[in-house]
Design a protein around this motif. Structure first.
Motif, PDB file in Angstrom:
ATOM      1  N   UNK A   1       0.846  -1.206   0.000  1.00 59.35           N
ATOM      2  CA  UNK A   1       0.000   0.000   0.000  1.00 59.35           C
ATOM      3  C   UNK A   1       0.871   1.243   0.000  1.00 59.35           C
ATOM      4  N   UNK A   2       0.401   2.270  -0.676  1.00 63.50           N
ATOM      5  CA  UNK A   2       1.015   3.590  -0.614  1.00 63.50           C
ATOM      6  C   UNK A   2       0.559   4.215   0.707  1.00 63.50           C
ATOM      7  N   UNK A   3       1.498   4.410   1.632  1.00 65.47           N
ATOM      8  CA  UNK A   3       1.149   4.847   2.976  1.00 65.47           C
ATOM      9  C   UNK A   3       0.684   6.291   3.061  1.00 65.47           C
ATOM     10  N   UNK A   4       0.812   7.032   1.970  1.00 65.62           N
ATOM     11  CA  UNK A   4       0.327   8.416   1.992  1.00 65.62           C
ATOM     12  C   UNK A   4      -1.144   8.518   1.581  1.00 65.62           C
ATOM     13  N   UNK A   5      -1.696   7.467   0.982  1.00 60.22           N
ATOM     14  CA  UNK A   5      -3.042   7.548   0.414  1.00 60.22           C
ATOM     15  C   UNK A   5      -4.099   7.866   1.474  1.00 60.22           C
ATOM     16  N   UNK A   6      -4.078   7.141   2.565  1.00 54.53           N
ATOM     17  CA  UNK A   6      -5.118   7.320   3.578  1.00 54.53           C
ATOM     18  C   UNK A   6      -5.077   8.714   4.204  1.00 54.53           C
ATOM     19  N   UNK A   7      -3.922   9.168   4.719  1.00 52.17           N
ATOM     20  CA  UNK A   7      -3.935  10.516   5.306  1.00 52.17           C
ATOM     21  C   UNK A   7      -4.193  11.619   4.282  1.00 52.17           C
ATOM     22  N   UNK A   8      -3.695  11.449   3.049  1.00 51.29           N
ATOM     23  CA  UNK A   8      -3.905  12.505   2.055  1.00 51.29           C
ATOM     24  C   UNK A   8      -5.360  12.576   1.594  1.00 51.29           C
ATOM     25  N   UNK A   9      -6.092  11.506   1.750  1.00 45.93           N
ATOM     26  CA  UNK A   9      -7.523  11.551   1.453  1.00 45.93           C
ATOM     27  C   UNK A   9      -8.212  12.537   2.396  1.00 45.93           C
ATOM     28  N   UNK A  10      -7.785  12.529   3.663  1.00 50.68           N
ATOM     29  CA  UNK A  10      -8.338  13.465   4.650  1.00 50.68           C
ATOM     30  C   UNK A  10      -7.885  14.892   4.343  1.00 50.68           C
ATOM     31  N   UNK A  11      -6.580  15.033   4.042  1.00 52.58           N
ATOM     32  CA  UNK A  11      -6.031  16.361   3.734  1.00 52.58           C
ATOM     33  C   UNK A  11      -6.727  16.963   2.518  1.00 52.58           C
ATOM     34  N   UNK A  12      -6.885  16.162   1.478  1.00 47.22           N
ATOM     35  CA  UNK A  12      -7.528  16.657   0.253  1.00 47.22           C
ATOM     36  C   UNK A  12      -8.990  17.013   0.483  1.00 47.22           C
ATOM     37  N   UNK A  13      -9.665  16.218   1.320  1.00 46.10           N
ATOM     38  CA  UNK A  13     -11.067  16.516   1.627  1.00 46.10           C
ATOM     39  C   UNK A  13     -11.204  17.868   2.313  1.00 46.10           C
ATOM     40  N   UNK A  14     -10.155  18.263   2.998  1.00 46.61           N
ATOM     41  CA  UNK A  14     -10.158  19.551   3.690  1.00 46.61           C
ATOM     42  C   UNK A  14      -9.883  20.711   2.737  1.00 46.61           C
ATOM     43  N   UNK A  15      -8.896  20.541   1.858  1.00 45.68           N
ATOM     44  CA  UNK A  15      -8.404  21.683   1.073  1.00 45.68           C
ATOM     45  C   UNK A  15      -9.058  21.810  -0.300  1.00 45.68           C
ATOM     46  N   UNK A  16      -9.439  20.700  -0.905  1.00 44.95           N
ATOM     47  CA  UNK A  16      -9.958  20.766  -2.278  1.00 44.95           C
ATOM     48  C   UNK A  16     -11.263  21.557  -2.403  1.00 44.95           C
ATOM     49  N   UNK A  17     -12.220  21.434  -1.468  1.00 42.35           N
ATOM     50  CA  UNK A  17     -13.432  22.256  -1.605  1.00 42.35           C
ATOM     51  C   UNK A  17     -13.135  23.755  -1.568  1.00 42.35           C
ATOM     52  N   UNK A  18     -12.124  24.155  -0.791  1.00 42.94           N
ATOM     53  CA  UNK A  18     -11.763  25.571  -0.726  1.00 42.94           C
ATOM     54  C   UNK A  18     -11.224  26.033  -2.076  1.00 42.94           C
ATOM     55  N   UNK A  19     -10.367  25.192  -2.681  1.00 46.50           N
ATOM     56  CA  UNK A  19      -9.810  25.519  -3.998  1.00 46.50           C
ATOM     57  C   UNK A  19     -10.930  25.583  -5.044  1.00 46.50           C
ATOM     58  N   UNK A  20     -11.821  24.599  -5.003  1.00 50.29           N
ATOM     59  CA  UNK A  20     -12.926  24.551  -5.972  1.00 50.29           C
ATOM     60  C   UNK A  20     -13.806  25.791  -5.864  1.00 50.29           C
TER      61      UNK A  20
END
Length: 604
Positions: free
Chosen positions: A312-331
């Motif tokens: 498994x790519x160990x960054x996938x799980x935490x970055x899913x949370x990070x992206x959920x936080x920042x991507x709506x702001x960017x959008x």
């Protein structure tokens, strides 16, 4: 759905092809011999040849590369860098020790001993891959300034970091930062348009700090009046997260309004009502730290790091949370800019508006926007939170320093007035306290570059040859260790003494060589937000000094296993003195947080 290829599987797939080449060659020779009606080569010889040829070719390549390096060093009148002498093949034991020290030791463990044994520069050479390490200002100056173009992050570093940092400032080469990112879009004056946001003292920034500092003080008083300690590291993480999101995006996540954690010793924890948005802000902090830990481990594992992520790519799980936080702001920002129902937003020449306001004017690429803002959030949020945390730790351990700092604040600002730019500039002891904290605990303690061309480094011994650095060599350096060198800072280098930035020691040490103090990097990649960080940290400390008269460390509140191990007390320097356990991902933090109680000031 396409199968997900993990970093480890990708590496093995590439390696399998390369490793199979000798076997295919041996098989081809056998087929040719058989076709020519010669005596067929037995199968066991073909298999043995394929197996033996792999390490033989690898060993030959290593030996030839080393011989070539020695010839190049001689041609340059230089010497090879002393190599760490491990007991296992490929210095595997050195690698194992460094990993153990990273997880269970103190920053710099193993490296201090290595430099004492091998000299001012040492080559760890793990698995036959050069990794040159230094803590000398002369070498750091070359890397960051005078020979800047010859040192890059490099493809391997960028690959290991890209799942979290993308193409942002922390993962870019050369002068590519927020400034160049925007200049690529042909702005007339990117420094004026963008970086003024970081470098200019703005009234709106202090208004922003004040709003969030007021909530910090309220939260502190509410919890302390319950008789419970507060995790100040967690609190500063919230303060800087709220400040950073409002500053960068114009969209505060209000993480300070969520319930603060209680110590593990509290059997009954009151239920705090949290909105989904506030929970997401809390989850973001934990996930971002987890992602940083993963990519910092990748760099420590070196080129074989994908083997530790086969399944498994160990960054996938935490970055899913990070992206959920920042991507709506960017959008939302992109949609606002592209909306046909409102006039295109203009950013004033005075630099007002958020960073995102500036960036969406020149690009609508959501990935570029996310990478840059996430990198800047890391730079502006994690670093400031950690520094404020360690300042408060030092104030809890040095009450006379706190007394003097508080008196300076009261003399300049009083017990209630909001500080101004001039107030903060005039409080010399406040700046000295911050600088001394950044000296002993620089927030980016270790860093690494890679050479483009072969070069040399000066030898501190004028009677000896310079050191030869091959092209493509990883060059790691530590300002953490450099800041504690007694030959650079005096015999009391390990002591916490803010006066060293005010008395004759400034001329004796710092003025003579400014590169011995680099908390904000140097050269073309010096931190653009340096003054903003000083303003934010100073403002928060002023508000704390106005409201609290003393700070005490509550060791019983720290989670089990997060205080320094008993053997640390036998060590010299701060390792044996400090009662907290500093840890490092990309930046520095304290294991278990910083649990403190504060005495409210009587300002009557």
């Amino acid at each position: 759905m396409a199968a997900v290829v993990t970093p480890g599987v990708d590496l093995l797939a590439k390696g399998a092809f390369l490793l199979s080449l000798p076997a295919f060659a041996a098989y081809a020779i056998g087929q040719i011999n058989e076709h020519l009606r010669r005596t067929p080569i037995p199968t066991w010889i073909l298999i043995s040849t394929g197996i033996i040829s792999v390490p033989t070719i690898a060993a030959a390549r290593i030996i030839l590369t080393r011989l070539k390096q020695r010839r190049e060093a001689a041609a340059l009148g230089a010497k090879m860098i002393p190599t760490a002498k491990g007991k296992w093949i490929g210095n595997a034991d050195v690698f194992r020790t460094m990993q153990h020290n990273f997880l269970y030791g103190y920053p710099g463990d193993g490296l201090d001993e290595l430099l004492k044994e091998r000299g001012p520069v040492a080559n760890l050479r793990v698995f036959w891959s050069d990794l040159v390490f230094t803590a000398s200002p002369e070498h750091v100056k070359l890397i960051l300034a005078t020979d800047f173009e010859n040192y890059v992050k490099g493809a391997r570093f960028q690959r290991s970091m890209q799942d979290v940092l993308g193409v942002g400032v922390f993962n870019s080469d050369g002068k590519l930062d927020v400034l160049e990112f925007v200049s690529l879009t042909f702005l007339r004056d990117p420094l004026q348009e963008i970086c003024g946001t970081f470098t200019r003292d703005r009234i709106s920034d202090f208004e922003l700090f004040d709003r969030h500092a007021e909530i910090v003080v309220h939260q502190l008083k509410s919890r302390l009046r319950e008789g419970q300690p507060v995790d100040f590291q967690d609190l500063m993480g919230r303060f800087t997260l709220d400040s950073a999101t409002e500053f960068l995006f114009g969209h505060c996540v209000h993480s300070l309004n969520a319930g603060l954690p209680y110590p593990h010793t509290v059997s009954y924890v009151p239920t705090n009502v949290q909105t989904p948005e506030k929970r997401l802000a809390n989850d973001f902090s934990a996930a971002f730290l987890d992602a940083q830990f993963t990519i910092s481990q990748r760099e420590r594992y070196g080129p074989v790091w994908p083997l530790f992520e086969i399944f498994a790519d160990k960054t996938k799980k935490p970055m899913k949370v990070v992206n959920a936080f920042i991507e709506p702001i960017i959008t939302t920002a992109i949609a606002k800019k592209n909306s046909v129902h409102q006039e295109k937003e203009k950013v004033s020449e005075e630099g007002e508006g958020t960073l995102l306001d500036h960036l969406v004017q020149v690009t609508s690429d959501p990935k570029l926007l996310k990478d840059e803002t996430l990198n800047i959030m890391l730079a502006g949020r994690d670093t400031t939170a950690a520094t404020l945390t360690i300042v408060v730790y030092f104030l809890s351990q040095y009450p006379k320093v706190m007394e003097r700092l508080r008196q300076e604040v009261l003399d300049h600002v009083g017990s209630t007035r909001r500080p101004t730019f001039d107030d903060i500039r005039d409080m010399k002891y406040l700046r000295a306290v911050l600088n001394e904290t950044l000296r002993l605990y620089p927030i980016v303690p270790f860093n690494v570059r890679e050479t483009v061309h072969a070069t040399t480094w000066p030898n501190p011994d004028p009677n000896d040859k310079p050191f030869y650095i091959p092209a493509g060599t990883k060059t790691a350096y530590s300002v953490f260790m450099m800041h504690r060198r007694t030959d650079l800072w005096g015999p009391d280098a390990e002591e916490f003494d803010p006066d060293r930035f005010l008395d004759e020691r400034v001329k004796k040490y710092l003025v003579k060589n400014s590169f011995i103090f680099l908390p904000f990097n140097a050269g073309p990649r010096i931190c653009l937000g340096q003054q903003y960080a000083y303003n934010e940290m100073s403002f928060m400390l002023v508000r704390l000094m106005q409201n609290f008269s003393s700070i005490s460390l509550e060791l019983d509140a720290f989670p089990p296993g997060t205080l320094p191990p008993e053997e640390f007390k036998l060590a010299p320097g701060r390792k044996g003195i400090d009662k907290v356990w500093p840890k490092v991902t990309l930046t520095l933090y304290l294991a278990g947080g910083l649990w403190v109680k504060m005495q409210e000031a009587n300002n009557a």
